[in-house]
Design a protein around this motif. Sequence first.
Motif, PDB file in Angstrom:
ATOM      1  N   LEU A 135       4.054  39.351  28.944  1.00 24.26           N
ATOM      2  CA  LEU A 135       5.039  38.893  29.626  1.00 24.26           C
ATOM      3  C   LEU A 135       4.936  37.770  30.579  1.00 24.26           C
ATOM      4  N   ARG A 136       4.135  38.672  31.497  1.00 18.10           N
ATOM      5  CA  ARG A 136       3.961  37.750  32.693  1.00 18.10           C
ATOM      6  C   ARG A 136       2.945  36.519  32.678  1.00 18.10           C
ATOM      7  N   LYS A 167      13.261  30.735  32.948  1.00 15.77           N
ATOM      8  CA  LYS A 167      14.353  30.977  31.761  1.00 15.77           C
ATOM      9  C   LYS A 167      14.408  32.464  31.086  1.00 15.77           C
ATOM     10  N   HIS A 168      15.472  32.787  30.725  1.00 18.05           N
ATOM     11  CA  HIS A 168      15.345  34.003  29.972  1.00 18.05           C
ATOM     12  C   HIS A 168      14.983  33.829  28.503  1.00 18.05           C
ATOM     13  N   PHE A 169      14.068  34.722  28.131  1.00 17.21           N
ATOM     14  CA  PHE A 169      13.658  34.527  26.917  1.00 17.21           C
ATOM     15  C   PHE A 169      13.174  36.013  26.138  1.00 17.21           C
ATOM     16  N   PHE A 170      12.745  35.865  24.843  1.00 15.27           N
ATOM     17  CA  PHE A 170      12.604  37.157  24.221  1.00 15.27           C
ATOM     18  C   PHE A 170      11.473  36.716  23.109  1.00 15.27           C
ATOM     19  N   ILE A 197       3.771  30.124  22.333  1.00 14.15           N
ATOM     20  CA  ILE A 197       2.588  30.532  23.465  1.00 14.15           C
ATOM     21  C   ILE A 197       1.559  31.388  22.803  1.00 14.15           C
ATOM     22  N   GLY A 198       0.158  30.799  22.569  1.00 15.35           N
ATOM     23  CA  GLY A 198      -0.643  31.598  22.169  1.00 15.35           C
ATOM     24  C   GLY A 198      -0.020  32.045  20.626  1.00 15.35           C
ATOM     25  N   PRO A 199      -0.313  33.428  20.278  1.00 15.89           N
ATOM     26  CA  PRO A 199      -0.053  34.084  19.045  1.00 15.89           C
ATOM     27  C   PRO A 199       1.542  34.356  18.947  1.00 15.89           C
ATOM     28  N   ASN A 200       2.159  34.138  20.060  1.00 12.28           N
ATOM     29  CA  ASN A 200       3.722  34.598  20.191  1.00 12.28           C
ATOM     30  C   ASN A 200       4.726  33.593  20.418  1.00 12.28           C
TER      31      ASN A 200
END
Length: 273
Positions: free
Chosen positions: A212-213, A224-227, A261-264
């Motif tokens: 996450l970092r 921003k807030h995200f998940f 972002i990458g695999p996410n």
Amino acid sequence: MEGKQAGSSLDSLISSFNKRVSELQELVIARNMYPASSVPDLTAIDAALSSMELQVQSIKDRLREETEAIPKAKKLIEASLKQQEKLQKMCVYAPSHFPDKTTMLNSDINRCLLQENVKKHEQSSALRSLQSEEEVSVLPKEKKGRGSSPPLWYITVEELNSLSSYMRGRLTLEKVNAAVNDMASYAEANANLVSAPKQKLAENLWEKALKLRDIVTTGAVKGKHFFLETDMKGPTLKLDNTGKAILTVLRHLGRVSETRIGPNRVIILMKPN
């Protein structure tokens, strides 16, 4: 001639009087033969009739009271119907459940404690490793940019009805707004992981915190807030067909945006204009 007529009338009167006396004597004899106490059926009937009269009077009194109460009951029903109509209108715009305020308060307290710990950590950071210095110097800045709590931007019934039937499917206003609550909870949990020092995290959460970092430093997500898509584990928003349909609706209505972002696959919560 007149004397004979008078004698005849007197005889008739005497005969009638004697007949009446005889009838009275027979009635006296009959009364002595059958006293009132020897006819129990008549006594029971009289008692039953008296009881029925009392019951009928009680029913009449009850009916009178109910009749007098009818206007008051009508007014109460009218007031209840008006209140029900107001509550139904309010219920349309309310989600099926709200986030736990106690949990949110506890999260705010935990963030304050974390900020104090980070400040103390900064004072002694000269003797720490490079990893500890990054936790102190970088992470609080990202936390400051994200704000205190994720936005809860619910949709309205008009917005839901404006969608095509194909996009809306079987989704309801309550289910979509409940998913908004879930997304805020996911984003809140991720914000806590990003801002927490390593010593405050369990080993099984440290790997996710590092991931996450890395994400929060990218330009599309910074501040921003995200998940993550993998965070969608309920109670309403899950990684299934219904969850994907809800995300499609919320993205179309401007409540969320997505990036990879990458695999996410990252879902970003948008704020009202």
